[in-house]
Design a protein around this motif. Structure first.
Motif, mmCIF file in Angstrom:
data_model
loop_
_atom_site.group_PDB
_atom_site.id
_atom_site.type_symbol
_atom_site.label_atom_id
_atom_site.label_comp_id
_atom_site.label_asym_id
_atom_site.label_seq_id
_atom_site.Cartn_x
_atom_site.Cartn_y
_atom_site.Cartn_z
ATOM 1 N N PRO A 53 47.569 -27.162 58.639
ATOM 2 C CA PRO A 53 49.631 -26.909 57.768
ATOM 3 C C PRO A 53 50.215 -28.711 58.295
ATOM 4 N N PRO A 108 54.166 -27.859 71.216
ATOM 5 C CA PRO A 108 53.511 -26.474 70.757
ATOM 6 C C PRO A 108 52.743 -25.434 69.874
ATOM 7 N N GLU A 109 52.302 -25.027 68.373
ATOM 8 C CA GLU A 109 52.071 -23.960 68.064
ATOM 9 C C GLU A 109 50.527 -23.409 67.746
ATOM 10 N N GLY A 110 50.831 -22.229 67.024
ATOM 11 C CA GLY A 110 48.873 -21.528 67.430
ATOM 12 C C GLY A 110 48.154 -21.809 66.619
ATOM 13 N N MET A 111 46.754 -21.922 66.958
ATOM 14 C CA MET A 111 45.600 -22.684 66.699
ATOM 15 C C MET A 111 44.896 -21.454 66.231
ATOM 16 N N VAL A 112 43.853 -21.693 65.276
ATOM 17 C CA VAL A 112 43.255 -20.716 65.107
ATOM 18 C C VAL A 112 42.003 -21.388 64.774
ATOM 19 N N PRO A 113 41.005 -20.727 64.536
ATOM 20 C CA PRO A 113 39.335 -21.144 64.536
ATOM 21 C C PRO A 113 39.092 -21.628 63.567
ATOM 22 N N VAL A 143 45.222 -21.587 72.461
ATOM 23 C CA VAL A 143 46.205 -20.541 71.679
ATOM 24 C C VAL A 143 46.970 -21.344 70.935
ATOM 25 N N THR A 144 47.806 -22.226 72.297
ATOM 26 C CA THR A 144 48.693 -23.259 71.027
ATOM 27 C C THR A 144 47.723 -24.374 71.150
ATOM 28 N N VAL A 201 41.808 -26.768 57.826
ATOM 29 C CA VAL A 201 41.379 -25.639 58.803
ATOM 30 C C VAL A 201 40.354 -25.627 58.086
#
Lengths: 206, 303
Positions: B198, B244-249, B269-270, B278
């Protein structure tokens, strides 16, 4: 502010809004009525991350977010907790010199304004508290500590926090509390959840 | 301790751990839906391989199993068990109570008789091997899951020599195939599909091209949290810090060094560094099977 959308891989959407208040309003609206297929709603400083599974996809999740009706002016619904603190943290003197306040004034500033949990991260149950006295904005420590005890009350980058468990940490330690903020036997295990209001009170050393 | 233990006349089926190799953890499909409490999803790093091992045994897909990193596991059966291996293919042998030894197949339903020992050698390629048992590993759940999250320090006790891992009751269904033929999923230089963003706008217009032009090496600084990569530097277009913002695998997070980190199952998590792209969900499994020293390539996919 109208949310902006950014795709985050094939199974998540990052929703950007203006700030913490808008994040929490939208978080409340979305968790009250989660969009179909959404598995995780993760608030952060200016964004919410929505992870989803089929049959949801980016477009359906985006439409659901646009349909959500967040409340104007955030009114926390997640309850209020009081956290008694002994203000004898290892970095209290540093925080005083960084802010130009006396140690007494740091304590008064930390206890006189209510805080709100904006989001969690870093460790399970670690809530980032916002809304405190703006004079308490201090940077992280130049060097991170290998071991910060559970219950340490700390400041960094405009946030305050209570360390849920012993862990490494780079925040400025101002005090400690006996309140357990992370308890696996409790449901939910985290005391400080997004939207929770927090008041710190001073416990005088015996 | 040999043979099966008996409690109240009922045979206790369990796996006794004799050796773990470099690292073995209990995993399932993790604990979704708790990110807002600072709890990540965790679970098997190669979810596809994990599910396959369970499906072979007619287990529910999320039944807990062992994730073994670079082989070296040795376990003894208490009670007659059925097992299936998936993920990184390694030499696997069974020695029964009478001392007879035989090899067992990969992605196949195999018997592990009472008192027999299963040994895993080192995989020739790939990193993580899943050892599933019919009935699943019935260790206590933590927050609704038996996954071990090494970042958050959540989950069951880490298996160690002497650990006794209870096996759950067998499911109603029965295995319908003996073996699952799958093409070699672990090429020497895997190509992983990525979707931009993103935060690709935080980087120079060339950065995405750079990311896809040359291979990146997986460094030794890699585990279930993520893989530090070494390759061409990804240049920022803007300075400053990202809240800080949300992260994904699969997120490719880029710290100031310009060298990306590829997040895996136990990612934070963040995070506060921008994510340039990604990795596609199905390719995260393949990323989780690459070893330090191996090179990977990225290819841009259209959303």
């Amino acid at each position: 502010m109208k949310p902006a959308f950014r795709r985050c891989g094939d199974h998540a959407l990052l929703v950007e809004v203006g700030g913490v208040g808008e994040v929490l309003s939208l978080y409340d609206a979305l968790t009250a009525d989660p969009p179909h297929g959404v598995t995780d709603i993760l608030p952060a400083a200016r964004t919410l991350l929505l992870r989803f599974e089929r049959p949801a996809h980016h477009d359906t999740v985006q439409s659901a977010v646009l349909r959500a009706r967040p409340a104007d002016g955030y009114r926390p619904a997640a309850g209020e907790v009081t956290i008694p603190v002994v203000y004898d943290g290892a970095d209290l003197a540093d925080v005083a010199s960084l802010t130009g306040l006396s140690e007494r004034e740091v304590v008064d500033a930390h206890t006189s304004t209510p805080w709100t949990v904006a989001f969690s991260g870093f460790a399970p149950g670690f809530g980032y508290l916002v809304g405190g006295d703006t004079r308490l904005h201090v940077p992280r420590r130049a060097e991170s500590r290998v071991r910060v005890p559970a219950g340490s009350v700390a400041l960094a980058a405009g946030f305050s926090a209570v360390y849920p468990r012993e862990s490494p940490g780079g925040w400025q330690l101002v005090g400690r509390t006996d309140v357990v903020v992370w308890d696996l036997a409790a449901d939910p295990p985290a005391l400080l959840r997004p939207g929770t209001r927090v008041r710190f009170t001073e416990v005088r050393r015996p | 301790m040999m043979g099966s233990s008996r409690y109240g006349g009922r045979e206790a089926r369990l796996l006794e751990v004799l050796a773990t190799g470099p690292m073995a953890t209990v995993q399932d499909l993790g604990r979704p839906g708790r990110g807002d409490l600072g709890v990540g999803r965790s679970g098997a790093a190669d979810r596809g391989a994990f599910r396959l091992a369970n499906r072979l045994l007619a287990n529910p897909e999320g039944a807990a199993a062992l994730e073994v990193t670079l082989g070296g596991l040795k376990v003894r059966a208490h009670g007659d068990l059925l097992v299936a291996l998936a993920g990184a293919s390694c030499p696997a042998t069974v020695t029964d109570a009478a001392g007879r030894t035989w090899g067992i197949g990969h992605q196949a339903v195999e018997r592990l008789p009472d008192g027999a020992t299963l040994r895993l050698g080192v995989p020739s390629h790939g990193l993580r091997t899943y050892v599933a048992v019919r009935g699943g590993l019935d260790v206590p759940e933590v927050l609704g899951s038996r996954a071990t999250d090494i970042m958050a320090g959540l989950g069951p006790d880490r298996p160690a020599p002497g650990s006794l891992l209870p096996v759950g009751p067998p499911p109603k269904g029965f295995p319908t195939v003996d073996v699952a033929p799958v093409r070699d999923p672990h090429p020497v230089e895997p190509v992983l599909g990525i979707l931009p963003g993103p935060r690709d706008d935080w980087f120079s217009p060339e950065a995405l091209k750079t990311l896809c032009a040359e291979p990146y090496e997986v460094t030794v600084d890699s585990n279930r949290v993520g893989m530090r990569l070494r390759g061409p530097r990804l240049e920022r277009a803007r300075e400053g810090e990202l809240p800080p913002e949300g992260m994904v695998p699969g997120a490719l997070q880029v710290p100031p060094s310009g060298q990306p980190t590829l997040f895996l199952a136990d990612h934070p998590v963040t995070g506060g560094y921008p994510v340039i792209a990604v990795v596609c969900t199905r390719d995260v499994d393949r990323a989780a099977q690459t070893r330090p020293g191996q090179r990977i390539r990225f290819r841009l996919r259209r959303a």
